[in-house]
Design a protein around this motif. Structure first.
Motif, PDB file in Angstrom:
ATOM      1  N   GLU A 210      89.976  38.198  23.103  1.00 11.60           N
ATOM      2  CA  GLU A 210      90.333  38.738  24.415  1.00 11.60           C
ATOM      3  C   GLU A 210      91.475  39.751  24.306  1.00 11.60           C
ATOM      4  O   GLU A 210      91.473  40.776  24.989  1.00 11.60           O
ATOM      5  N   LEU A 211      92.413  39.475  23.434  1.00 11.46           N
ATOM      6  CA  LEU A 211      93.511  40.412  23.216  1.00 11.46           C
ATOM      7  C   LEU A 211      92.995  41.732  22.661  1.00 11.46           C
ATOM      8  O   LEU A 211      93.454  42.809  23.054  1.00 11.46           O
ATOM      9  N   GLU A 212      92.046  41.656  21.762  1.00 14.05           N
ATOM     10  CA  GLU A 212      91.501  42.888  21.162  1.00 14.05           C
ATOM     11  C   GLU A 212      90.835  43.779  22.205  1.00 14.05           C
ATOM     12  O   GLU A 212      91.006  45.003  22.206  1.00 14.05           O
ATOM     13  N   LEU A 213      90.072  43.180  23.104  1.00 18.01           N
ATOM     14  CA  LEU A 213      89.411  43.965  24.148  1.00 18.01           C
ATOM     15  C   LEU A 213      90.434  44.739  24.980  1.00 18.01           C
ATOM     16  O   LEU A 213      90.225  45.902  25.327  1.00 18.01           O
ATOM     17  N   ASN A 214      91.540  44.109  25.285  1.00 17.90           N
ATOM     18  CA  ASN A 214      92.566  44.753  26.111  1.00 17.90           C
ATOM     19  C   ASN A 214      93.439  45.696  25.299  1.00 17.90           C
ATOM     20  O   ASN A 214      93.878  46.731  25.801  1.00 17.90           O
ATOM     21  N   ARG A 215      93.698  45.362  24.041  1.00 24.64           N
ATOM     22  CA  ARG A 215      94.484  46.241  23.184  1.00 24.64           C
ATOM     23  C   ARG A 215      93.787  47.585  22.987  1.00 24.64           C
ATOM     24  O   ARG A 215      94.431  48.645  22.975  1.00 24.64           O
ATOM     25  N   VAL A 216      92.474  47.552  22.828  1.00 29.47           N
ATOM     26  CA  VAL A 216      91.717  48.795  22.621  1.00 29.47           C
ATOM     27  C   VAL A 216      91.860  49.721  23.833  1.00 29.47           C
ATOM     28  O   VAL A 216      91.972  50.946  23.678  1.00 29.47           O
ATOM     29  N   LEU A 217      91.866  49.166  25.035  1.00 33.97           N
ATOM     30  CA  LEU A 217      92.035  50.003  26.221  1.00 33.97           C
ATOM     31  C   LEU A 217      93.449  50.579  26.268  1.00 33.97           C
ATOM     32  O   LEU A 217      93.636  51.733  26.660  1.00 33.97           O
ATOM     33  N   CYS A 218      94.429  49.795  25.865  1.00 29.90           N
ATOM     34  CA  CYS A 218      95.798  50.327  25.782  1.00 29.90           C
ATOM     35  C   CYS A 218      95.862  51.467  24.771  1.00 29.90           C
ATOM     36  O   CYS A 218      96.499  52.495  25.011  1.00 29.90           O
ATOM     37  N   GLN A 219      95.204  51.287  23.661  1.00 30.48           N
ATOM     38  CA  GLN A 219      95.161  52.341  22.642  1.00 30.48           C
ATOM     39  C   GLN A 219      94.517  53.603  23.197  1.00 30.48           C
ATOM     40  O   GLN A 219      94.992  54.713  22.961  1.00 30.48           O
ATOM     41  N   HIS A 220      93.453  53.423  23.955  1.00 29.84           N
ATOM     42  CA  HIS A 220      92.746  54.570  24.537  1.00 29.84           C
ATOM     43  C   HIS A 220      93.661  55.395  25.439  1.00 29.84           C
ATOM     44  O   HIS A 220      93.577  56.624  25.460  1.00 29.84           O
ATOM     45  N   TYR A 221      94.553  54.721  26.161  1.00 30.91           N
ATOM     46  CA  TYR A 221      95.461  55.415  27.075  1.00 30.91           C
ATOM     47  C   TYR A 221      96.834  55.679  26.451  1.00 30.91           C
ATOM     48  O   TYR A 221      97.773  56.027  27.145  1.00 30.91           O
ATOM     49  N   ASN A 222      96.912  55.533  25.112  1.00 32.71           N
ATOM     50  CA  ASN A 222      98.145  55.847  24.407  1.00 32.71           C
ATOM     51  C   ASN A 222      99.319  54.992  24.893  1.00 32.71           C
ATOM     52  O   ASN A 222     100.436  55.460  25.083  1.00 32.71           O
ATOM     53  N   VAL A 223      99.038  53.714  25.117  1.00 33.14           N
ATOM     54  CA  VAL A 223     100.055  52.776  25.573  1.00 33.14           C
ATOM     55  C   VAL A 223     100.406  51.827  24.438  1.00 33.14           C
ATOM     56  O   VAL A 223      99.524  51.262  23.796  1.00 33.14           O
ATOM     57  N   ARG A 224     101.675  51.649  24.231  1.00 33.38           N
ATOM     58  CA  ARG A 224     102.149  50.811  23.140  1.00 33.38           C
ATOM     59  C   ARG A 224     102.223  49.360  23.583  1.00 33.38           C
ATOM     60  O   ARG A 224     102.798  49.047  24.629  1.00 33.38           O
ATOM     61  N   VAL A 225     101.674  48.457  22.805  1.00 33.98           N
ATOM     62  CA  VAL A 225     101.761  47.026  23.074  1.00 33.98           C
ATOM     63  C   VAL A 225     103.033  46.501  22.423  1.00 33.98           C
ATOM     64  O   VAL A 225     103.159  46.497  21.191  1.00 33.98           O
ATOM     65  N   ALA A 226     103.977  46.061  23.247  1.00 31.93           N
ATOM     66  CA  ALA A 226     105.250  45.561  22.721  1.00 31.93           C
ATOM     67  C   ALA A 226     105.073  44.215  22.032  1.00 31.93           C
ATOM     68  O   ALA A 226     105.779  43.894  21.075  1.00 31.93           O
ATOM     69  N   GLY A 227     104.148  43.426  22.519  1.00 27.11           N
ATOM     70  CA  GLY A 227     103.913  42.118  21.937  1.00 27.11           C
ATOM     71  C   GLY A 227     103.003  41.276  22.809  1.00 27.11           C
ATOM     72  O   GLY A 227     102.492  41.736  23.833  1.00 27.11           O
ATOM     73  N   VAL A 228     102.826  40.041  22.402  1.00 28.75           N
ATOM     74  CA  VAL A 228     101.892  39.126  23.061  1.00 28.75           C
ATOM     75  C   VAL A 228     102.616  37.838  23.443  1.00 28.75           C
ATOM     76  O   VAL A 228     103.469  37.344  22.703  1.00 28.75           O
ATOM     77  N   ILE A 229     102.284  37.319  24.626  1.00 25.09           N
ATOM     78  CA  ILE A 229     102.692  35.965  25.019  1.00 25.09           C
ATOM     79  C   ILE A 229     101.429  35.139  25.176  1.00 25.09           C
ATOM     80  O   ILE A 229     100.540  35.507  25.948  1.00 25.09           O
ATOM     81  N   VAL A 230     101.334  34.073  24.444  1.00 28.15           N
ATOM     82  CA  VAL A 230     100.175  33.191  24.563  1.00 28.15           C
ATOM     83  C   VAL A 230     100.630  31.955  25.334  1.00 28.15           C
ATOM     84  O   VAL A 230     101.688  31.388  25.070  1.00 28.15           O
ATOM     85  N   ASN A 231      99.820  31.565  26.291  1.00 29.95           N
ATOM     86  CA  ASN A 231     100.233  30.630  27.326  1.00 29.95           C
ATOM     87  C   ASN A 231      99.303  29.413  27.366  1.00 29.95           C
ATOM     88  O   ASN A 231      98.178  29.462  26.885  1.00 29.95           O
ATOM     89  N   LYS A 232      99.797  28.327  27.949  1.00 31.12           N
ATOM     90  CA  LYS A 232      99.006  27.111  28.143  1.00 31.12           C
ATOM     91  C   LYS A 232      98.451  26.574  26.819  1.00 31.12           C
ATOM     92  O   LYS A 232      97.293  26.167  26.717  1.00 31.12           O
ATOM     93  N   VAL A 233      99.298  26.568  25.802  1.00 24.98           N
ATOM     94  CA  VAL A 233      98.898  26.069  24.481  1.00 24.98           C
ATOM     95  C   VAL A 233      98.891  24.540  24.494  1.00 24.98           C
ATOM     96  O   VAL A 233      99.828  23.912  25.009  1.00 24.98           O
ATOM     97  N   ILE A 234      97.860  23.944  23.940  1.00 26.72           N
ATOM     98  CA  ILE A 234      97.782  22.488  23.846  1.00 26.72           C
ATOM     99  C   ILE A 234      98.958  21.993  23.017  1.00 26.72           C
ATOM    100  O   ILE A 234      99.149  22.432  21.880  1.00 26.72           O
ATOM    101  N   PRO A 235      99.790  21.111  23.569  1.00 32.35           N
ATOM    102  CA  PRO A 235     101.007  20.680  22.859  1.00 32.35           C
ATOM    103  C   PRO A 235     100.766  20.193  21.437  1.00 32.35           C
ATOM    104  O   PRO A 235     101.554  20.496  20.532  1.00 32.35           O
ATOM    105  N   ASP A 236      99.691  19.442  21.218  1.00 30.86           N
ATOM    106  CA  ASP A 236      99.410  18.911  19.882  1.00 30.86           C
ATOM    107  C   ASP A 236      99.072  20.009  18.877  1.00 30.86           C
ATOM    108  O   ASP A 236      99.162  19.795  17.664  1.00 30.86           O
ATOM    109  N   LYS A 237      98.667  21.184  19.390  1.00 32.10           N
ATOM    110  CA  LYS A 237      98.311  22.290  18.494  1.00 32.10           C
ATOM    111  C   LYS A 237      99.319  23.435  18.575  1.00 32.10           C
ATOM    112  O   LYS A 237      99.031  24.545  18.144  1.00 32.10           O
ATOM    113  N   TYR A 238     100.490  23.137  19.110  1.00 31.36           N
ATOM    114  CA  TYR A 238     101.477  24.197  19.343  1.00 31.36           C
ATOM    115  C   TYR A 238     101.909  24.896  18.051  1.00 31.36           C
ATOM    116  O   TYR A 238     101.817  26.118  17.938  1.00 31.36           O
TER     117      TYR A 238
END
Length: 452
Positions: A210-238
């Motif tokens: 899912e990140l790749e799909l959105n990153r490619v669109l940012c690349q298309h518009y010459n927008v820099r991705v500062a970083g990623v926040i991943v959310n709602k991570v299962i605590p046991d797999k944190y």
């Protein structure tokens, strides 16, 4: 006018290090220091701070919650933090303190401004474009002007930026939302000269896809991705998720994992006020408990006898939501009786709620029961909804509650939970540069690029 020069990795001199090449291979760099976007960059300590734009990979991933946590962290580092929702959808009516006029703004603007006391910016500049029902058809029919949308967004950003030390913009949905009116999130981020934080739900393979799909669109518009926040991570797999996703992002795109946030189930529990909006109704009793939250997994559709229902009321967790049909007078009276018994015996808090289902004109609460409910001040929350028990349960299970400024408890819990997991030092390092033209922090400078 000098034309913007575009430098790509394929034309770079081979002396540039691998990290720089990997980054430059995924984005184009605009080398004109007088570009329109750079006018919104703020000079601070001999460096230029770019606006920060929070976008999601899809709906319901916690974008607004992440935005709240980022604003809270920025307020500890900057005197005045600005907020802008360039393109919004669900709106509320507010009053502008500057003009005295009633305005329609995205609901998140109201949440952010009131919760964080951002009174240095006025509502009239926080939500320049609203897309209500029918708006896209009007745009396609030519009734809505692209140029006006552009002017409104730029004017709003100008005012918010001038009044603030740093500006956080919140997008609407994933990066492509808004494309039909020519203002998707990636394009707006480019227009504002902002760096993007992408927010995704926990996991590894699916999150990365899912990140790749959105990153490619940012690349298309010459927008820099500062970083990623991943959310709602299962605590046991944190720890596993944090380790693997962090390495995957660095290896593939050269960008950091700015935050890895474990799931907090309470934030997904609807309050009774949420259910009032969902069903278009109001509580019959105990309206002071509108912002009490209930775990949907603990909800019970009651089809048993009164005896068994009373046993459940005494055996199950105190804060449980029960659903019954309007024809079950015995269950309604039993619920009210148990509320009274608990109150008289001063046992542990009894916080159950009863949702009564029926059909207007066909299945309704009897007038005698209505009179008893109205005259009982000691009962717990009760609500009548104009749907069947099956439909009611389905709607509740499918519902995703959203944050709102009235529910201060949930907002405070969300901010307190999210903020400690975000790396603000890395975020600010990634969103600043040594001059008013972009250069990748810690690698190649703009002056070096010009010599290649």
């Amino acid at each position: 006018m000098i034309r913007n020069k575009m430098i790509k990795a394929t034309s770079l001199h081979p002396v540039i290090d691998r990290t720089t090449c990997r980054y430059l291979s995924t984005t184009s760099i605009n080398c004109d220091s007088e570009t329109a976007s750079s006018r919104f960059w703020k000079k601070r300590d001999n460096r230029f701070q770019r606006p920060i734009y929070v976008a999601a990979t899809r709906q319901h991933v916690g974008k607004t919650t992440c935005s709240l946590a980022v604003i809270s962290g920025l307020q500890k580092r900057f005197k005045k933090v600005g907020f802008l929702k360039p393109v919004g959808q669900q709106h509320v009516e507010v009053r502008s303190e500057t003009t005295g006029e009633n305005l329609r703004v995205d609901k998140d603007c109201c949440l952010v401004r009131e919760h964080f006391d951002l009174h240095h910016i006025d509502y009239q500049h926080m939500s320049p474009v609203i897309i209500p029902r029918g708006y896209t058809k009007k745009y396609v029919d030519g009734e809505v002007s692209y140029d006006k949308q552009l002017r409104d967004i730029e004017h709003a950003m100008k005012n918010v930026s001038e009044a603030s030390d740093i500006v956080l913009c919140e997008g609407t949905g994933h990066c492509a939302v808004g494309s039909i009116v020519n203002f998707n999130n990636a394009k707006v981020a480019n227009l504002l000269g902002a760096d993007v934080i992408l927010v995704a739900n926990g996991g590894l393979g699916s999150a990365f896809d899912e990140l790749e799909l959105n990153r490619v669109l940012c690349q298309h518009y010459n927008v820099r991705v500062a970083g990623v926040i991943v959310n709602k991570v299962i605590p046991d797999k944190y720890e596993q998720t944090k380790s693997y996703l962090s390495r995957a992002l660095k290896k593939s795109w050269g960008i950091p994992l700015l935050g890895c946030i474990p799931d907090r189930p309470f934030l997904g529990c609807p309050a009774l006020a949420d259910l009032e909006k969902l069903f278009g109704t109001e509580l019959l009793t105990a309206k002071e408990h509108r912002f009490r939250h209930y775990n949907v997994k603990d909800s019970n559709v009651v089809t048993t006898s009164l005896t068994r229902f009373l046993e459940n009321l005494r055996e199950k967790p105190s804060r449980t939501m029960y659903i019954c049909h309007a024809t079950r007078d015995d269950l309604i009276l039993g619920f009210m009786g148990e509320c009274q018994r608990r109150r008289n015996e001063t046992e542990k808090p009894f916080e159950a709620a009863l949702i009564i289902c029926g059909r207007k004109g066909k299945y309704q609460i009897s007038p005698h029961i209505i009179d008893m409910i109205a005259g009982n001040e000691n009962t717990q929350p009760m609500m009548f909804v104009d749907t069947s028990t099956h439909e009611t349960m389905t709607k509740i299970n499918d519902f995703t509650p959203k944050l709102n400024f009235e529910d201060t408890n949930r907002v405070n819990v969300a901010v307190d939970h999210y903020e400690p997991y975000i790396d603000f030092d890395e975020l600010l390092r990634r969103t600043t540069s040594s001059n008013s033209s972009f250069n990748d922090p810690g690698s190649i400078s703009f002056e070096q690029l010009k010599k290649l």
